[in-house]
Design an enzyme around this catalytic site. Structure first.
Site, mmCIF file in Angstrom:
data_model
loop_
_atom_site.group_PDB
_atom_site.id
_atom_site.type_symbol
_atom_site.label_atom_id
_atom_site.label_comp_id
_atom_site.label_asym_id
_atom_site.label_seq_id
_atom_site.Cartn_x
_atom_site.Cartn_y
_atom_site.Cartn_z
ATOM 1 N N LYS A 39 -33.310 -32.345 -69.760
ATOM 2 C CA LYS A 39 -33.393 -32.687 -68.340
ATOM 3 C C LYS A 39 -32.295 -33.680 -67.967
ATOM 4 C CE LYS A 39 -36.674 -36.499 -68.985
ATOM 5 N NZ LYS A 39 -37.971 -37.061 -68.608
ATOM 6 N N TYR A 271 -15.237 -60.156 -56.968
ATOM 7 C CA TYR A 271 -15.966 -60.604 -55.788
ATOM 8 C C TYR A 271 -16.810 -61.849 -56.065
ATOM 9 C CZ TYR A 271 -14.900 -56.066 -53.647
ATOM 10 O OH TYR A 271 -14.267 -54.965 -53.118
#
Length: 419
Positions: A39, A271
């Site tokens: 999956k 940042y």
């Protein structure tokens, strides 16, 4: 992309390791059939090549969450037993029936939809009844089990379905000694016994996920379902390392440095300037970020191997890039140098578990979240041909000649709920 082509970033997928992991896991449950769960694009590793490699190593079943994933396996030419379990109303039931998938049913509504699809298709649907034995997610509650079993038996009598399996899923198998494991196992045995008393004759009964496959042999029944362990990651650090179980991590995530530059002391990085250089130093720019699946929560902590040394992310991880402080002597490293974010760990590189700890999450999330901007390069595709009459499923990365890995015949996260 080939193994030696220039690259911004790539995830190298070692299919030889995956095949060895499947063999090691099968040895843990020698009397049970083996399902490799593929999956979520095989937990980020590339569904079709990994499915073929698992088949080549003896996986008699493949498992997916969604029917769309299972149908994609069939479209790729992969035959044999494939099971899917996460359905919503109006799903592709008829397509699943016509593709000979094993579909999971957790309630009357789903049984109604699959029987209607079977009548439309003029075929018998392969159905597995899932019981909620205590996880509290999908699955039929014990109080509704008798109704579901009766309806399934009526559908069998009408020829629209065949109940091929009875199954459930553990909540805490990755926590050794947790009392819920024994409680769930007892409920599962009772519900299986009831269904069989009512005439259900399943081909497989199964509840064991990766941790149960590894450490709980009394839960193996007829089939075990291994997910994260197939990809060489321990279901839980408390259980042991991959090496403790004879497993090897399959994915190695690499990037090429995009820029190397000298900066003075007191220079802010990324940042918010959460990192400021203490002295004159060299910064290296790694061109991957949270858009590629690198967790922003690992800002300032994520480990990287560059130039033979383990280093850490300097400052915040941005959408497309992050910075590493290479140190005063770092100017010996040049643009294009390899940065290894994680891999098996035996060459000094960090592991997915190291990144999980840096981001306060689980290793499942680290590998599964790696995004589509990062090409998968599948290595060691040998020994994957002619393992079943399934046709050529095409190439993903370096997967040439990896076809025909399907029809092997019928031998039949999040949090702590782990496959």
């Amino acid at each position: 992309m080939t193994q030696n082509a220039p690259f911004r970033a790539r995830a190298e997928i070692d299919l030889a390791a995956l095949r060895a992991n499947v063999r090691a896991l099968r040895a843990r449950a020698p009397r049970a059939a083996f399902m490799a769960v593929v999956k979520s694009d095989a937990y980020g590793h590339g569904m079709v090549p990994c499915a073929k490699a698992a088949r080549a190593a003896g996986a008699t079943w493949l498992g997916t969450a969604t029917p769309e994933e299972a149908l994609a396996l069939r479209a790729a030419g992969i035959g044999g037993r494939v099971m899917c379990w996460l359905w919503t109303p109006g799903g592709p039931w008829r397509e699943a029936v016509e593709a000979d998938l094993d579909v999971s049913v957790s309630g009357i509504w789903a049984l109604r939809e699959v029987t209607h699809a079977a009548r439309q298709a003029g075929r018998t649907a392969r159905v597995q009844l899932k019981a909620d034995t205590g996880l509290g997610r999908n699955g039929c509650p014990p109080g509704d089990w008798a109704e579901l079993v009766a309806a399934a038996r009526a559908a069998e009598e009408a020829g629209t379905v065949k109940v091929t399996g009875l199954w459930s899923h553990f909540a805490c198998a990755d926590e050794p000694g947790h009392p819920s494991v024994a409680a769930q196992l007892a409920v599962f045995k009772d519900l299986v016994a009831y269904a069989e008393k009512e005439g259900v004759e399943p081909e497989v009964r199964h509840i064991a996920n990766s941790p149960a496959t590894l450490i709980l042999p009394d839960t193996h029944f007829d089939l075990v379902r291994a997910g994260i362990a197939v990809y060489g990651i321990s279901p839980s650090p408390e259980l042991g390392t991959p090496a403790d179980f004879g497993l090897r991590p399959v994915m190695t995530l690499k990037a090429s440095l995009a820029l190397v530059k000298r900066v003075p002391a007191g220079h802010g990085v990324s940042y918010g300037h959460h990192y400021v250089t203490e002295g004159e130093t060299t910064l290296g720019l790694v061109p991957v970020g949270y858009a590629d699946g690198i967790p922003r929560h690992a800002s300032g902590r994520g480990p990287v191997l560059i130039g033979g040394e383990r280093r850490r992310v300097a400052g915040r991880i941005a959408m497309d890039q992050f910075v590493v402080d290479l140190g005063p002597e770092g100017d010996r490293i040049r643009e294009g140098a390899e940065a290894v974010l994680f891999g098996p760990g035996d060459r000094g590189e960090p592991t997915a578990q190291d990144w999980a700890e840096a981001a306060d999450t689980i290793a499942y999330e680290i590998v599964t979240r790696i995004g589509t901007r990062v090409p998968r390069v599948h290595l060691h595709t040998e020994n994957m041909e002619n393992t079943g009459n399934t046709g050529n499923a095409g190439n993903t990365g370096n997967t040439e000649n990896a076809g025909n890995a399907g029809n092997t015949g019928n031998t039949g996260n999040t949090g702590n709920t782990r496959v």
